[in-house]
Design a protein around this motif. Structure first.
Motif, PDB file in Angstrom:
ATOM      1  N   ALA A  88     -29.782  -0.371  -0.653  1.00  0.00           N
ATOM      2  CA  ALA A  88     -30.066  -0.099  -1.070  1.00  0.00           C
ATOM      3  C   ALA A  88     -29.262   0.055  -2.029  1.00  0.00           C
ATOM      4  O   ALA A  88     -28.430   0.688  -1.822  1.00  0.00           O
ATOM      5  CB  ALA A  88     -31.094   1.485  -0.766  1.00  0.00           C
ATOM      6  N   VAL A  89     -29.147  -0.555  -3.317  1.00  0.00           N
ATOM      7  CA  VAL A  89     -28.517  -0.055  -4.400  1.00  0.00           C
ATOM      8  C   VAL A  89     -29.222   0.347  -5.781  1.00  0.00           C
ATOM      9  O   VAL A  89     -30.295   0.266  -6.642  1.00  0.00           O
ATOM     10  CB  VAL A  89     -27.804  -1.725  -5.103  1.00  0.00           C
ATOM     11  N   VAL A  90     -28.213   1.668  -6.292  1.00  0.00           N
ATOM     12  CA  VAL A  90     -29.021   2.230  -7.443  1.00  0.00           C
ATOM     13  C   VAL A  90     -28.082   2.011  -8.495  1.00  0.00           C
ATOM     14  O   VAL A  90     -26.794   2.590  -8.633  1.00  0.00           O
ATOM     15  CB  VAL A  90     -29.495   3.826  -7.668  1.00  0.00           C
ATOM     16  N   LEU A  91     -28.528   1.318  -9.572  1.00  0.00           N
ATOM     17  CA  LEU A  91     -27.874   1.225 -10.755  1.00  0.00           C
ATOM     18  C   LEU A  91     -27.563   1.875 -11.603  1.00  0.00           C
ATOM     19  O   LEU A  91     -28.491   2.874 -11.951  1.00  0.00           O
ATOM     20  CB  LEU A  91     -28.217  -0.709 -11.480  1.00  0.00           C
ATOM     21  N   ASP A  92     -26.725   1.810 -12.464  1.00  0.00           N
ATOM     22  CA  ASP A  92     -26.281   2.548 -13.757  1.00  0.00           C
ATOM     23  C   ASP A  92     -26.524   1.942 -14.765  1.00  0.00           C
ATOM     24  O   ASP A  92     -25.915   0.793 -14.765  1.00  0.00           O
ATOM     25  CB  ASP A  92     -24.561   3.568 -13.469  1.00  0.00           C
ATOM     26  N   ILE A  93     -27.627   2.172 -15.716  1.00  0.00           N
ATOM     27  CA  ILE A  93     -27.820   1.311 -16.861  1.00  0.00           C
ATOM     28  C   ILE A  93     -26.707   1.483 -17.617  1.00  0.00           C
ATOM     29  O   ILE A  93     -26.457   0.017 -18.580  1.00  0.00           O
ATOM     30  CB  ILE A  93     -29.575   1.749 -17.564  1.00  0.00           C
ATOM     31  N   ALA A  94     -25.976   2.310 -17.525  1.00  0.00           N
ATOM     32  CA  ALA A  94     -24.582   1.982 -18.472  1.00  0.00           C
ATOM     33  C   ALA A  94     -23.829   1.053 -18.037  1.00  0.00           C
ATOM     34  O   ALA A  94     -22.861   1.158 -18.982  1.00  0.00           O
ATOM     35  CB  ALA A  94     -24.183   3.632 -18.991  1.00  0.00           C
ATOM     36  N   ARG A  95     -23.967   1.415 -16.594  1.00  0.00           N
ATOM     37  CA  ARG A  95     -22.317   0.426 -15.960  1.00  0.00           C
ATOM     38  C   ARG A  95     -22.359  -0.723 -14.923  1.00  0.00           C
ATOM     39  O   ARG A  95     -22.423  -0.261 -14.326  1.00  0.00           O
ATOM     40  CB  ARG A  95     -21.034   1.876 -15.699  1.00  0.00           C
ATOM     41  N   ILE A  96     -23.557  -1.714 -15.784  1.00  0.00           N
ATOM     42  CA  ILE A  96     -24.363  -2.944 -15.091  1.00  0.00           C
ATOM     43  C   ILE A  96     -23.238  -3.859 -14.579  1.00  0.00           C
ATOM     44  O   ILE A  96     -22.240  -4.313 -15.608  1.00  0.00           O
ATOM     45  CB  ILE A  96     -25.369  -3.263 -14.970  1.00  0.00           C
ATOM     46  N   PRO A  97     -22.808  -4.147 -13.819  1.00  0.00           N
ATOM     47  CA  PRO A  97     -21.219  -5.221 -13.547  1.00  0.00           C
ATOM     48  C   PRO A  97     -22.176  -6.830 -14.295  1.00  0.00           C
ATOM     49  O   PRO A  97     -22.945  -7.241 -13.510  1.00  0.00           O
ATOM     50  CB  PRO A  97     -21.907  -4.926 -11.981  1.00  0.00           C
ATOM     51  N   GLU A  98     -21.549  -7.170 -14.516  1.00  0.00           N
ATOM     52  CA  GLU A  98     -22.108  -8.177 -15.660  1.00  0.00           C
ATOM     53  C   GLU A  98     -22.306  -9.322 -14.832  1.00  0.00           C
ATOM     54  O   GLU A  98     -21.310  -9.514 -13.652  1.00  0.00           O
ATOM     55  CB  GLU A  98     -20.698  -9.128 -16.859  1.00  0.00           C
ATOM     56  N   GLY A  99     -22.841 -11.025 -14.286  1.00  0.00           N
ATOM     57  CA  GLY A  99     -22.758 -11.255 -13.956  1.00  0.00           C
ATOM     58  C   GLY A  99     -23.607 -11.667 -12.766  1.00  0.00           C
ATOM     59  O   GLY A  99     -24.308 -12.284 -11.630  1.00  0.00           O
TER      60      GLY A  99
END
Length: 211
Positions: free
Chosen positions: A40-51
């Motif tokens: 389960a992953v909660v992403l930070d919209i300001a720091r989304i890994p590219e690709g």
């Protein structure tokens, strides 16, 4: 992102009031050996890994790079269901159990869980949305697919050092030709799923010989 996942599902959920969104995926339904693993992953919209993309569309090197980037930039929870649980409750239920455990392992409950597939695990206690082929649609699910695959592949590599001959370091427990031949020639390990037909058939053969 063209022909790949984006953040539209997450943004739509946020527009409806969901602030904390987890992408959830599992890997390991098809193997003859080893656990099923979920992330389960909660992403930070300001720091989304590219690709970010469906793990199956990425090279092994790129998956490993993104795995590390996800851990650096997002909140991640990983969980498993064991071989014993798979044999006891079936692989579908076990994969859902791993998902439930991964979500429960987050620091706080998400407002919405985006679940890869067409079913929502019945034991979930948080709002959820099933997303068919979600790892190709949602960046959060894509991130979870990468983490789950890398984690399980590394587990199977470790097990391959303890149980050589089955090729788990390359086939991750899936029923490759070399793995199936090793089952016949070497026999079973404690990590083989007894409820899966190729493994069950060998057990049946062994029982028939002993009888």
């Amino acid at each position: 992102m063209i022909n790949g996942p984006d953040f539209s599902l997450e943004l739509a959920a946020q527009a409806s009031g969901a602030r904390r969104i987890a992408g959830v995926d599992e890997v390991g339904r098809g193997p003859l050996a080893g656990p099923v693993t979920a992330a389960a992953v909660v992403l930070d919209i300001a720091r989304i890994p590219e690709g970010l993309n469906d793990s199956k569309r990425l090279s092994a090197k790129r998956r490993a790079e993104l795995h590390d980037a996800i851990f650096a930039m997002a909140e991640v929870s990983i969980a498993h269901a064991s071989v014993e649980e798979i044999d006891m409750i079936n692989i579908l239920r076990a994969s859902h159990l791993a998902m439930e455990r991964a979500i429960a392992g987050l620091s706080s409950a998400p407002d919405l869980a985006l679940i890869d597939g067409n079913m929502i695990p019945r034991g979930l206690t948080v709002p959820a949305q099933a997303v068919v082929k979600g790892d190709g649609k949602s960046l959060s699910i894509a991130a979870a697919s990468i983490v789950a695959k890398i984690t399980r592949d590394r587990m199977m590599w470790d097990l391959a050092q303890q149980f050589p001959g089955y090729g788990w370091e390359t086939n991750a427990g899936y029923p490759s030709k070399s793995h199936r031949e090793a089952l016949q020639n070497i026999g079973l390990t404690p990590h083989h799923r007894r409820s899966f037909k190729p493994v069950h058939n060998i057990l049946y053969q062994e029982k028939s010989i002993s009888d």
